[in-house]
Design an enzyme around this catalytic site. Structure first.
Site, PDB file in Angstrom:
ATOM      1  N   TYR A 273      -5.641   1.507  -7.517  1.00 52.71           N
ATOM      2  CA  TYR A 273      -4.422   0.985  -6.905  1.00 52.71           C
ATOM      3  C   TYR A 273      -4.705  -0.296  -6.127  1.00 52.71           C
ATOM      4  O   TYR A 273      -4.008  -1.307  -6.284  1.00 52.71           O
ATOM      5  CB  TYR A 273      -3.793   2.029  -5.982  1.00 52.71           C
TER       6      TYR A 273
ATOM      7  N   SER B 201       0.821  -5.354  -1.563  1.00 53.76           N
ATOM      8  CA  SER B 201       0.521  -4.453  -0.457  1.00 53.76           C
ATOM      9  C   SER B 201      -0.561  -5.092   0.386  1.00 53.76           C
ATOM     10  O   SER B 201      -1.286  -5.980  -0.081  1.00 53.76           O
ATOM     11  CB  SER B 201       0.026  -3.115  -1.018  1.00 53.76           C
TER      12      SER B 201
END
Length: 206
Positions: free
Chosen positions: A145, A132
């Site tokens: 995360y 990401s």
């Protein structure tokens, strides 16, 4: 060519399956939700599609998954399974965070290593690890995360460099999209998010 995709029941993984099928790639689709996998299998035509129910959040399951497919001619591994958790680090649930680390980090690490050994021996194969844009920064209120995606990015870049120095024909790369419209925000309990890309677009790009 045959590709194995984890987290294939929805979002980017599902749409990668569709895109690879359009390109004539046989598929092994892995996820926890069999009903979703069955829907995708029934939708895709023209290529072979095998589905495997597996929760990659345990080391035992990752090893079992690898052992079950290692002799099936897998040419491409897409490590896509993962999830997030929003909230202040002081208050987020530790067990859920540990499960996230096992899914987002340990599973990616294990499957990359296991398949890479086979690919390196054959001097061919493709590994795509899904990270990401979060991999470039710290993420207050999504701290664990963001940290997991930093790990995926740095591990993949390091392995890429090692293979490059060996003049290996194995491809190892990392996908780092910004926000994508998937089930991520619902699972992570995100209350506010930027407008995202479509998962179909990200899958085509990948």
């Amino acid at each position: 060519m045959k590709a194995l995709i984890t987290g294939a029941s929805s979002g980017i993984g599902r749409d990668m399956a569709r895109e690879l099928a359009k390109r004539g790639c046989d598929l092994i689709l892995v996820a926890r939700r069999t009903d979703r996998l069955e829907e995708i299998k029934n939708e895709i035509t023209g290529v072979s599609v095998e589905i495997i129910k597996c929760d990659v959040s345990t080391e035992e399951n990752c090893a079992e998954l690898y052992n079950s497919v290692k002799d099936k001619g897998v040419d491409m591994l897409v490590n896509n399974a993962g999830f997030g958790l929003a909230g202040e680090f002081l208050s987020t649930d530790l067990n859920r965070e540990l499960n996230m680390i096992k899914t987002n980090v340990v599973a990616v690490h294990m499957l990359t290593k296991l398949f890479l050994k086979d690919f390196a021996e054959k001097d061919r194969g493709i590994i795509l690890n899904v990270a990401s844009s979060a991999a470039y920064m710290a993420g207050p209120y999504l701290s664990t995360y963001y940290a997991t995606k930093n790990y995926v990015r740095r591990l993949t870049e390091a392995v890429y460099q090692e293979l490059k120095e060996k003049n290996s024909n194995v491809s190892v790369s990392v996908l780092r999209p910004g926000p994508v419209n998937t089930e991520f925000n619902d699972v992570a309990d995100v209350k506010f998010a930027l407008k995202g890309l479509s998962s179909e677009y990200v899958a085509r790009y990948a």
